[in-house]
Scaffold this active site. Structure first.
Site, short mmCIF file in Angstrom:
data_model
loop_
_atom_site.label_atom_id
_atom_site.label_comp_id
_atom_site.label_asym_id
_atom_site.label_seq_id
_atom_site.Cartn_x
_atom_site.Cartn_y
_atom_site.Cartn_z
N GLU A 189 -9.83 -10.07 14.30
CA GLU A 189 -10.12 -8.66 14.57
C GLU A 189 -11.21 -8.45 15.61
O GLU A 189 -11.18 -7.49 16.36
CB GLU A 189 -10.54 -7.94 13.28
CG GLU A 189 -9.41 -7.78 12.29
CD GLU A 189 -9.77 -6.90 11.12
OE1 GLU A 189 -10.77 -6.15 11.19
OE2 GLU A 189 -9.03 -6.96 10.12
N HIS B 219 0.83 -1.20 0.00
CA HIS B 219 0.00 0.00 0.00
C HIS B 219 0.87 1.25 0.00
O HIS B 219 1.53 1.56 0.99
CB HIS B 219 -0.95 0.01 1.21
CG HIS B 219 -1.97 -1.08 1.15
ND1 HIS B 219 -1.83 -2.26 1.81
CD2 HIS B 219 -3.15 -1.15 0.48
CE1 HIS B 219 -2.88 -3.02 1.57
NE2 HIS B 219 -3.69 -2.37 0.75
N CYS C 133 -12.61 -6.07 6.88
CA CYS C 133 -11.98 -6.15 5.57
C CYS C 133 -10.65 -6.86 5.74
O CYS C 133 -10.12 -6.93 6.84
CB CYS C 133 -11.70 -4.76 5.00
SG CYS C 133 -13.14 -3.72 4.84
N TYR D 79 -12.68 -1.56 -6.59
CA TYR D 79 -12.58 -0.13 -6.34
C TYR D 79 -11.12 0.31 -6.29
O TYR D 79 -10.21 -0.49 -6.13
CB TYR D 79 -13.29 0.26 -5.04
CG TYR D 79 -12.47 -0.06 -3.81
CD1 TYR D 79 -11.75 0.94 -3.17
CD2 TYR D 79 -12.41 -1.35 -3.31
CE1 TYR D 79 -10.99 0.65 -2.05
CE2 TYR D 79 -11.65 -1.64 -2.20
CZ TYR D 79 -10.93 -0.63 -1.57
OH TYR D 79 -10.17 -0.91 -0.48
N GLU E 202 -5.62 2.51 -2.28
CA GLU E 202 -6.19 1.16 -2.19
C GLU E 202 -6.66 0.83 -3.60
O GLU E 202 -7.30 1.65 -4.26
CB GLU E 202 -7.39 1.11 -1.24
CG GLU E 202 -7.02 1.09 0.22
CD GLU E 202 -6.57 -0.28 0.71
OE1 GLU E 202 -6.27 -1.17 -0.11
OE2 GLU E 202 -6.50 -0.45 1.93
N GLU F 281 -8.25 -2.60 -5.27
CA GLU F 281 -8.60 -3.97 -4.94
C GLU F 281 -9.78 -4.52 -5.74
O GLU F 281 -10.73 -3.80 -6.04
CB GLU F 281 -8.97 -4.05 -3.45
CG GLU F 281 -7.85 -3.65 -2.53
CD GLU F 281 -8.22 -3.68 -1.07
OE1 GLU F 281 -7.29 -3.78 -0.25
OE2 GLU F 281 -9.42 -3.61 -0.72
N TRP G 56 -14.46 2.69 0.33
CA TRP G 56 -14.88 1.41 -0.23
C TRP G 56 -16.24 1.00 0.29
O TRP G 56 -17.06 0.48 -0.45
CB TRP G 56 -13.84 0.31 0.02
CG TRP G 56 -13.57 0.03 1.46
CD1 TRP G 56 -14.23 -0.85 2.27
CD2 TRP G 56 -12.56 0.63 2.26
NE1 TRP G 56 -13.70 -0.82 3.54
CE2 TRP G 56 -12.67 0.09 3.56
CE3 TRP G 56 -11.58 1.60 2.03
CZ2 TRP G 56 -11.83 0.45 4.60
CZ3 TRP G 56 -10.74 1.96 3.07
CH2 TRP G 56 -10.88 1.40 4.35
N HIS H 104 -7.29 -9.33 3.50
CA HIS H 104 -6.67 -9.92 2.33
C HIS H 104 -6.45 -11.41 2.57
O HIS H 104 -5.95 -11.78 3.63
CB HIS H 104 -5.31 -9.27 2.06
CG HIS H 104 -5.38 -7.79 1.90
ND1 HIS H 104 -5.29 -6.93 2.96
CD2 HIS H 104 -5.55 -7.03 0.80
CE1 HIS H 104 -5.39 -5.69 2.52
NE2 HIS H 104 -5.55 -5.72 1.21
N HIS I 215 -4.81 -5.83 -6.25
CA HIS I 215 -4.66 -7.04 -5.45
C HIS I 215 -6.02 -7.52 -4.93
O HIS I 215 -7.02 -6.82 -5.04
CB HIS I 215 -3.67 -6.84 -4.30
CG HIS I 215 -4.03 -5.73 -3.36
ND1 HIS I 215 -3.78 -4.41 -3.63
CD2 HIS I 215 -4.61 -5.76 -2.14
CE1 HIS I 215 -4.20 -3.66 -2.61
NE2 HIS I 215 -4.71 -4.45 -1.70
#
Length: 189
Positions: A81, A19, A61, A98, A108, A110, A155, A63, A26
């Protein structure tokens, strides 16, 4: 997982280094968890996060790790989280994509499938990831976010626009097809 414009994996990069001002495309995911009353669990990102610190956003959110399917990644991050275990997760926006730019130039970029789930536990936020949580009625939250009176991550705002088009009742949103996921996010047959 780095992607080409068709959503095919072309390599990997460490999240801590990917980032920046020229963030490559990604794979990521977003999730929206609701309680039985239709309230959405919002989270405020930890204040020390590199991207959008202190910003309110959807539930979680993240990855996928290399070789990890997207639904497993959603479950892992919800546990890490928020200390949450969820039963069924529904893919509601398989092809969401986005690009957003922070005031400092960090980007960002993604392909980010979006999932919906129902949770019956109370979250226990990990302070390394989440600064605060709030339960909000979807019927009030979505119009406020769309009107700009409820600040939300860029997002999430784009996702809410698409989710609102699925109808006012999040429990009635039709699941999307896994065939519409980016190729890198599809489970191997």
């Amino acid at each position: 997982m780095l992607l080409d414009e068709n959503g095919t994996a072309i390599g990997t990069a460490d999240k801590a280094t990917v980032h920046h001002e020229g963030t490559p495309l990604h794979l990521a995911f977003s999730s929206y968890l609701f309680d039985r009353e239709g309230r959405l669990l919002l989270t405020r990102r930890a204040l020390h996060k590199k991207t959008w610190p202190g910003v309110w956003t959807n539930t979680c959110c993240g990855h996928p790790a290399p070789g990890e399917d997207v639904e497993s990644a959603v479950r892992r991050r919800l546990s890490d989280e928020l200390g949450l275990e969820v039963g069924r997760l529904d893919l509601v926006l398989p092809a969401f994509r986005y690009r957003a730019v922070m005031d400092n130039g960090v980007v960002e970029n993604e392909m980010c499938p979006v999932f919906r789930g129902v949770v019956e536990q109370r979250p226990t936020p990990n302070p390394d990831e989440v600064d605060a949580v709030e339960w909000v009625p979807w019927a009030e939250f979505a119009p406020a976010a769309l009107a700009g009176t409820r600040p939300i991550s860029p997002w999430s705002l784009l996702q809410i626009e698409q989710l609102a088009a699925l109808g006012p009742d999040p429990f009635a949103w039709r699941a999307g097809s896994a065939d519409d996921l980016p190729p890198a996010a599809r489970k191997a047959a």
